[in-house]
Enzyme design. Structure first.
Site, PDB file in Angstrom:
ATOM      1  N   LYS A 182     -10.687  52.793 -17.162  1.00 36.32           N
ATOM      2  CA  LYS A 182      -9.737  53.264 -17.863  1.00 36.32           C
ATOM      3  C   LYS A 182      -9.193  52.592 -19.056  1.00 36.32           C
ATOM      4  O   LYS A 182      -8.878  51.500 -18.975  1.00 36.32           O
ATOM      5  CB  LYS A 182      -8.497  53.351 -16.840  1.00 36.32           C
ATOM      6  CG  LYS A 182      -7.513  54.652 -17.366  1.00 36.32           C
ATOM      7  CD  LYS A 182      -6.075  54.331 -17.265  1.00 36.32           C
ATOM      8  CE  LYS A 182      -5.196  53.321 -17.854  1.00 36.32           C
ATOM      9  NZ  LYS A 182      -5.188  53.675 -19.615  1.00 36.32           N
ATOM     10  N   GLY A 235      -4.710  42.917 -19.731  1.00 36.36           N
ATOM     11  CA  GLY A 235      -3.611  43.461 -20.190  1.00 36.36           C
ATOM     12  C   GLY A 235      -2.593  42.455 -20.161  1.00 36.36           C
ATOM     13  O   GLY A 235      -2.809  41.242 -20.083  1.00 36.36           O
ATOM     14  N   SER A 236      -1.292  42.839 -20.299  1.00 43.70           N
ATOM     15  CA  SER A 236      -0.106  42.138 -20.412  1.00 43.70           C
ATOM     16  C   SER A 236       0.096  41.384 -18.894  1.00 43.70           C
ATOM     17  O   SER A 236      -0.189  41.909 -17.823  1.00 43.70           O
ATOM     18  CB  SER A 236       1.071  42.937 -20.620  1.00 43.70           C
ATOM     19  OG  SER A 236       1.460  43.833 -19.653  1.00 43.70           O
ATOM     20  N   THR A 237       0.956  40.301 -18.844  1.00 39.10           N
ATOM     21  CA  THR A 237       1.258  39.698 -17.676  1.00 39.10           C
ATOM     22  C   THR A 237       2.144  40.679 -16.772  1.00 39.10           C
ATOM     23  O   THR A 237       2.225  40.510 -15.551  1.00 39.10           O
ATOM     24  CB  THR A 237       1.831  38.340 -17.856  1.00 39.10           C
ATOM     25  OG1 THR A 237       0.774  37.636 -18.459  1.00 39.10           O
ATOM     26  CG2 THR A 237       2.309  37.792 -16.710  1.00 39.10           C
ATOM     27  N   GLU A 238       3.194  41.362 -17.866  1.00 35.20           N
ATOM     28  CA  GLU A 238       4.090  42.261 -16.824  1.00 35.20           C
ATOM     29  C   GLU A 238       3.154  43.345 -16.070  1.00 35.20           C
ATOM     30  O   GLU A 238       3.488  43.700 -14.782  1.00 35.20           O
ATOM     31  CB  GLU A 238       4.911  42.859 -17.979  1.00 35.20           C
ATOM     32  CG  GLU A 238       6.323  43.792 -17.607  1.00 35.20           C
ATOM     33  CD  GLU A 238       6.689  44.601 -18.817  1.00 35.20           C
ATOM     34  OE1 GLU A 238       6.345  44.203 -19.746  1.00 35.20           O
ATOM     35  OE2 GLU A 238       7.363  45.392 -18.484  1.00 35.20           O
ATOM     36  N   GLY A 240       0.218  43.179 -15.069  1.00 32.23           N
ATOM     37  CA  GLY A 240      -0.606  42.521 -14.300  1.00 32.23           C
ATOM     38  C   GLY A 240       0.222  42.417 -13.020  1.00 32.23           C
ATOM     39  O   GLY A 240      -0.396  42.490 -11.735  1.00 32.23           O
ATOM     40  N   CYS A 291      -5.564  38.045 -27.255  1.00 36.08           N
ATOM     41  CA  CYS A 291      -5.073  37.406 -26.199  1.00 36.08           C
ATOM     42  C   CYS A 291      -5.233  35.897 -26.721  1.00 36.08           C
ATOM     43  O   CYS A 291      -4.233  35.108 -26.120  1.00 36.08           O
ATOM     44  CB  CYS A 291      -5.678  37.744 -24.951  1.00 36.08           C
ATOM     45  SG  CYS A 291      -7.566  37.344 -25.072  1.00 36.08           S
ATOM     46  N   GLU A 388       5.237  36.294 -25.138  1.00 36.14           N
ATOM     47  CA  GLU A 388       3.930  36.669 -25.986  1.00 36.14           C
ATOM     48  C   GLU A 388       4.471  37.642 -27.057  1.00 36.14           C
ATOM     49  O   GLU A 388       4.968  38.730 -26.644  1.00 36.14           O
ATOM     50  CB  GLU A 388       2.846  37.064 -25.020  1.00 36.14           C
ATOM     51  CG  GLU A 388       1.607  37.763 -25.838  1.00 36.14           C
ATOM     52  CD  GLU A 388       0.492  38.193 -24.881  1.00 36.14           C
ATOM     53  OE1 GLU A 388       0.982  39.212 -24.219  1.00 36.14           O
ATOM     54  OE2 GLU A 388      -0.665  37.841 -25.307  1.00 36.14           O
TER      55      GLU A 388
END
Ligand code: NAD
Length: 484
Positions: A182, A235-238, A240, A291, A388
């Site tokens: 995806k 992707g983003s930590t959020e 994740g 990143c 970030e």
């Protein structure tokens, strides 16, 4: 496959959800649109992947045959370099020359991992076990097998569409997994051509399945799916953290490549011309949407003013524009959402008293362009320093000695990358040990090789991509015991 046919084909792909526009970030105009695949399509894709896996359509094939097919993917990608680069450039706004440089190295993921297909061996162990009441030792043999996880979900962001796709699909194929892929909803274009290339190269049906849709629909359904053994996510930590929660239903394994707030330390004995140039490009390239971008620069006090001025001069010399615009070397941000986010951080910083050395505004034209921005007089408690931004925004702070530099560099919840510029090599290597980051670059930035593991410390990730660890991430280890 010509560019226009990708744009047409994506429109016709079946879907069950919202219609998602694909926007050119340079013109803010719609390029094409597609329909979110919907949850049923996720179930269907996982079922196709499962049946291809159970049938051994791919992992049951001789490893050397799989390797040949992976080489063919790379060869076909080489034949289609221009189209893949054009699609990524159109979709992200990155300069065409940059996209053309990146695509060949994406094809190399398949050649590199093709080499691993025939080398995924376990280990052999000579063991003895005390047997029965007699106390005699039974001769035993034990060995390990490396086996593919099965069905894996591969989810990745928009910042390098072909790169992110190949960096996951190639090792998953080498390991023998079947995958459901995806891409980001903003950048589906090149994935459609890649899907065709993979099929044309001879990967059997059902082994690589492409899904186009939003993260909160297709991505979430894939992550929570009970018949998926592993999710490899970039992707983003959020997001994740959402992935980890959603994966808990069947305790699927999770690999995470997440955000960063990478520090760059510049000492007064560094090759300053080089350090200034690379530190500037290390944040402004791709409009800061990388990143490992070095978004927090720390400079030894004696050369602080010189470095701030040098980086600001480079920021002002960069020509922002679309791929079609003569001489442009930096593209826009990906979306209105990202523009709003980046400007939100900058405006908040201005209100809180940061000094804007240069930039701090969007360009007065169409497109999501933000002028490369240099900020000083920054309080480490500020959100723009801690979080970030993923835009062309850098903070520059002074330091006096190693201890202060390390303390400031490590004062972050992230730990993706760190850089040191100094001609004192003993210090450089000492600092490499002290910096809390998954990758440390000494007197260089923006470096990459398929063979070198890449992963984040702290909240920048779990596990590693690239190199041997990259393929190992798609394999599980079975221990086999035998009495001789
Ligand atoms: P994002 O986390 O918003 O989205 C990434 C992907 O996850 C997209 O495909 C999205 O559709 C999907 N997604 C979103 N919500 C989901 C959910 N609930 N469940 C499953 N999937 C979901 O990230 P982004 O804004 O697209 O990309 C920027 C981020 O990616 C930055 O934080 C950047 O640092 C990070 N990044 C990390 C690396 C790395 O290797 N560490 C590389 C590139 C980008």
């Amino acid at each position: 496959m010509a560019l226009q046919s990708v744009l047409d084909e994506i429109r016709k792909r079946p879907g069950k959800g919202e219609v998602i526009p694909v926007i050119d970030p340079v013109t803010e105009e719609q390029i094409t649109e597609f329909t979110d695949c919907g949850e049923q399509a996720v179930d269907d894709a996982v079922a196709r992947a499962r049946s291809s896996f159970e049938a051994g359509a791919w992992h049951g094939m001789a490893a050397r045959e799989r390797a040949k097919i992976m080489w063919r993917i790379a060869d076909l990608m080489d034949e289609h370099t221009d189209e893949l680069a054009q699609l990524d450039s159109l979709n992200t706004g990155m300069p065409l020359a940059q996209a053309k440089m990146i695509v060949p190295s994406c094809a190399e993921f398949f050649r590199y991992y093709a080499g691993w297909c025939t080398k995924l061996n376990g280990t052999a162990h000579e063991v003895q076990m005390q047997g029965g009441v007699s106390g005699t030792f039974a001769e035993m043999h034990a060995y390990t097998l490396k086996e593919p996880y099965g069905v894996v979900g591969l989810i990745f962001p928009w910042n390098g569409p072909v790169f992110n796709a190949c960096g996951k699909i190639a090792p998953a194929l080498a390991a023998g997994c079947s995958s459901v892929v995806k891409p980001a909803e903003e950048t589906p274009l090149s994935a459609v051509l890649l899907e065709k290339i993979i099929a044309e190269a001879g990967v059997p049906d059902g082994v690589v399945n492409l899904l186009l849709g939003y993260g909160h629909t297709a991505g979430a359904a894939l992550t929570a799916h009970p018949d998926v053994e592993k999710i490899a996510f970039t992707g983003s930590t959020e997001v994740g953290k959402h992935i980890v929660q959603a994966a808990s239903g069947n305790l699927k394994k999770v690999m995470l490549e997440l955000g960063g707030k990478s520090p760059v330390l510049i000492y007064d004995d560094a090759d300053l011309n080089m350090a200034i140039m690379m530190a500037a490009m290390g944040i402004f390239v791709h409009s800061g949407q990388g990143c490992v971008c070095g978004s927090r620069i720390f400079v030894q006090r004696g050369v602080y003013d010189q470095v701030v001025e040098g980086i600001a001069t480079i920021a002002n010399s960069l020509k922002l524009g679309g791929p079609q615009e003569e001489g442009s070397n930096i593209g826009p941000l990906i979306s209105q959402k990202q523009l709003t986010r980046v400007m939100g951080f900058i405006d908040e910083g201005k209100r809180d008293g940061v000094e804007v050395v240069t930039g701090g505004h969007r360009l007065d034209r169409r497109g999501y362009f933000v002028h490369p921005t240099v900020l000083t007089n920054v309080d480490p408690a500020m959100r723009l320093y801690q979080q970030e931004i993923f835009g062309p925004v850098v903070t520059i702070l002074p330091f006096d000695d190693d201890d202060e530099a390390v303390a400031m560099a490590n004062d972050s919840t992230y730990g993706l990358a760190a850089t040191v510029w100094t001609t004192n090599l003993a210090r450089a290597h000492r600092l490499a040990k002290r910096l809390q980051a998954g990758t440390v670059t000494l007197n260089c930035q923006l470096v990459f090789d398929h063979d070198v593991p890449f992963g984040g410390y702290k909240q920048s990730g779990w596990g590693h991509e690239f190199g041997h660890s990259g393929v190992d991430a798609y394999l599980q280890t079975k221990s086999v015991w035998a009495q001789l």
